[in-house]
Design a protein around this motif. Structure first.
Motif, mmCIF file in Angstrom:
data_model
loop_
_atom_site.group_PDB
_atom_site.id
_atom_site.type_symbol
_atom_site.label_atom_id
_atom_site.label_comp_id
_atom_site.label_asym_id
_atom_site.label_seq_id
_atom_site.Cartn_x
_atom_site.Cartn_y
_atom_site.Cartn_z
ATOM 1 N N TYR A 11 18.231 -9.581 -35.759
ATOM 2 C CA TYR A 11 17.939 -10.827 -36.479
ATOM 3 C C TYR A 11 19.179 -11.720 -36.567
ATOM 4 N N GLY A 69 11.064 -14.421 -40.298
ATOM 5 C CA GLY A 69 12.085 -14.291 -39.261
ATOM 6 C C GLY A 69 12.469 -12.873 -38.913
ATOM 7 N N TYR A 97 17.591 -6.328 -29.525
ATOM 8 C CA TYR A 97 17.419 -7.587 -30.236
ATOM 9 C C TYR A 97 17.700 -7.350 -31.719
ATOM 10 N N ARG A 155 15.618 -16.168 -28.664
ATOM 11 C CA ARG A 155 15.899 -14.809 -29.123
ATOM 12 C C ARG A 155 17.398 -14.548 -29.237
ATOM 13 N N ASN A 173 18.043 -19.923 -34.096
ATOM 14 C CA ASN A 173 17.506 -19.594 -32.780
ATOM 15 C C ASN A 173 16.120 -18.974 -32.889
ATOM 16 N N TRP A 174 15.966 -17.991 -33.776
ATOM 17 C CA TRP A 174 14.653 -17.371 -33.948
ATOM 18 C C TRP A 174 13.628 -18.391 -34.440
ATOM 19 N N LEU A 225 10.490 -11.007 -36.148
ATOM 20 C CA LEU A 225 10.517 -11.456 -34.752
ATOM 21 C C LEU A 225 11.353 -10.541 -33.852
ATOM 22 N N PRO A 226 12.570 -10.120 -34.247
ATOM 23 C CA PRO A 226 13.287 -9.175 -33.392
ATOM 24 C C PRO A 226 12.622 -7.814 -33.308
ATOM 25 N N SER A 262 22.029 -17.721 -35.806
ATOM 26 C CA SER A 262 21.092 -16.682 -35.364
ATOM 27 C C SER A 262 19.685 -16.978 -35.863
#
Length: 407
Positions: free
Chosen positions: A278, A378, A276, A326, A320-321, A381-382, A317
């Motif tokens: 960002y 953000g 994953y 994801r 989406n987050w 999150l990944p 990108s």
């Protein structure tokens, strides 16, 4: 109930496209009874998705006419979050499963290319389409320059499921958005006209990853970045006429994929290297079409008339987050055709300068679009997604452009 129809039919284009159109594949050659069943199935599908079908009596007075209400936001049209995508193909046609919620004539995927005056690449692109798996995918080409029409026709030949679209001078972002509306495949891989790959199974591997990671809605196949660093990324001098050094308005941090750090882990189910990230770089960019439509597609404000769309991939990108989906990265083995640095945004001193200005402006705009999220929230999150995802270490040797699968 949906009766036999003749004459004028009026419909909402977005509902018509997103519901998969009317499947008449079983009515070839012409079969009136089967065609009627296809129409009934289409109408039934609209009702199931919470939409309405109405008949208008042209002889009735306006006061007697009851209009059907169709929501402008087709939130009921997209599959539920935990619904399966239609990726498995049938042995007869290579198209979608018969029990697919959108109908049986759903391709297992689609490849969309934005094309502008790169005639030397037509043959190579068409060759990659022919070799691509899974079979039965839609091939969508927007000829933005309205050039090489006959060359495209000759190169594509009798390749099935092809749409050569002439929608000139709408530029990259609008081209992708338009192509995304012209297929009912759930997975759409967007490519650029200077992309070259020796991996015919890149979409198949992407499909396997979407199956393994259902929360993912965007998958990059070239490069990705984490942006977890503490300082602003600054570009130094380069021996490129027109190149301007300076800050890029994005944090530094780990970068993975083509020309960057190798990924060290893979999906244990499919054996495809994965992580994953960002933000991902185009291209390819593989999207879940249902989410792509729901989030509003690529942001048109990232490409003014006559300008490139640099960083539209980064913004999508982050979006989406932001909205609970994801973003992942895998190896597609995409590279540039050898003439890519002599055309497009690299073709002249002014083109390079415009590229640098657009790049910085668009990166900065992400901060204004997602305040208190980008980069502050953000980027974490990944990191958390990678911690909770069961991946395994890549055990086989990987080259500079690694092989697709590694078991």
């Amino acid at each position: 109930m949906c009766e036999a129809v003749s004459g004028l039919i009026c419909g909402v284009a977005s509902a018509f496209l997103a519901s998969g159109l009317i499947d008449t594949s079983s009515a070839c050659p012409e079969d009136a009874a089967k065609e009627m069943k296809a129409w009934e199935a289409f109408c039934s599908g609209l009702w199931k998705h919470g939409l309405a079908v109405a008949a208008l009596d042209w002889e009735a007075l306006p006061a007697d006419t009851e209009r059907a209400h169709i929501s402008a936001i087709l939130r009921n049209l997209w599959p539920a979050e935990n619904s399966a995508t239609c990726l498995e193909t049938t042995s007869e046609s290579g198209r979608g499963r018969a029990d697919c919620p959108h109908g049986p004539d759903v391709p297992p995927g689609a490849m969309g290319v934005q094309y502008f005056k790169r005639g030397r690449n037509v043959k190579g692109l068409s060759s990659s389409f022919r070799k691509a798996t899974p079979k039965g995918m839609d091939v969508l080409i927007n000829d933005d320059s309205m050039t090489e029409h006959n060359q495209w026709l000759d190169a594509l030949g009798d390749l099935p499921n092809v749409l050569l679209v002439h929608s000139p001078n709408i530029h990259e972002i609008r081209g992708y958005n338009r192509l995304g509306k012209l297929t009912n495949a759930e997975l759409v891989g967007f490519m650029q006209d200077d992309d070259n790959t020796e991996n015919p199974g890149w979409m198949q591997s992407a499909a396997e990853l979407f199956k393994s990671f259902p929360k993912m809605a965007l998958l990059g196949g070239r490069a990705g970045r984490m942006d977890t660093g503490k300082v602003m990324e600054v570009k130094g001098k380069r021996k490129i006429p027109g190149y301007m050094p300076g800050p890029l308005w994005q944090n530094d941090g780990p970068k993975y994929g083509w020309k960057f750090t190798r990924m060290t882990e893979m999906d244990p189910r499919s054996g495809v290297p994965f992580t994953y990230v960002y933000k991902v770089n185009a291209s390819p960019l593989v999207v879940k079409r249902s989410v792509f439509l729901q989030l509003g597609m690529f942001h048109k404000g990232y490409s003014c008339l006559g300008m490139s769309g640099i960083s539209f991939d980064f913004e999508y990108s982050v979006r989406n987050w932001k909205y609970g989906h994801r973003v992942g990265l895998f190896y597609s083995s995409f590279s540039d055709f050898d003439n890519s640095r002599s055309s497009g945004t690299w073709k002249s001193v002014n083109a390079v300068k415009n590229r640098m200005v657009t790049w910085r402006r668009n990166n900065l705009m992400i901060y204004y679009m997602y305040p208190n999220f980008h980069h502050r929230v953000g980027t974490q999150l990944p990191v958390e997604a990678n911690k909770e995802t069961r991946l395994t270490k890549i055990s086989c040797s990987m080259k500079r452009n690694p092989t697709f699968k590694c078991k």
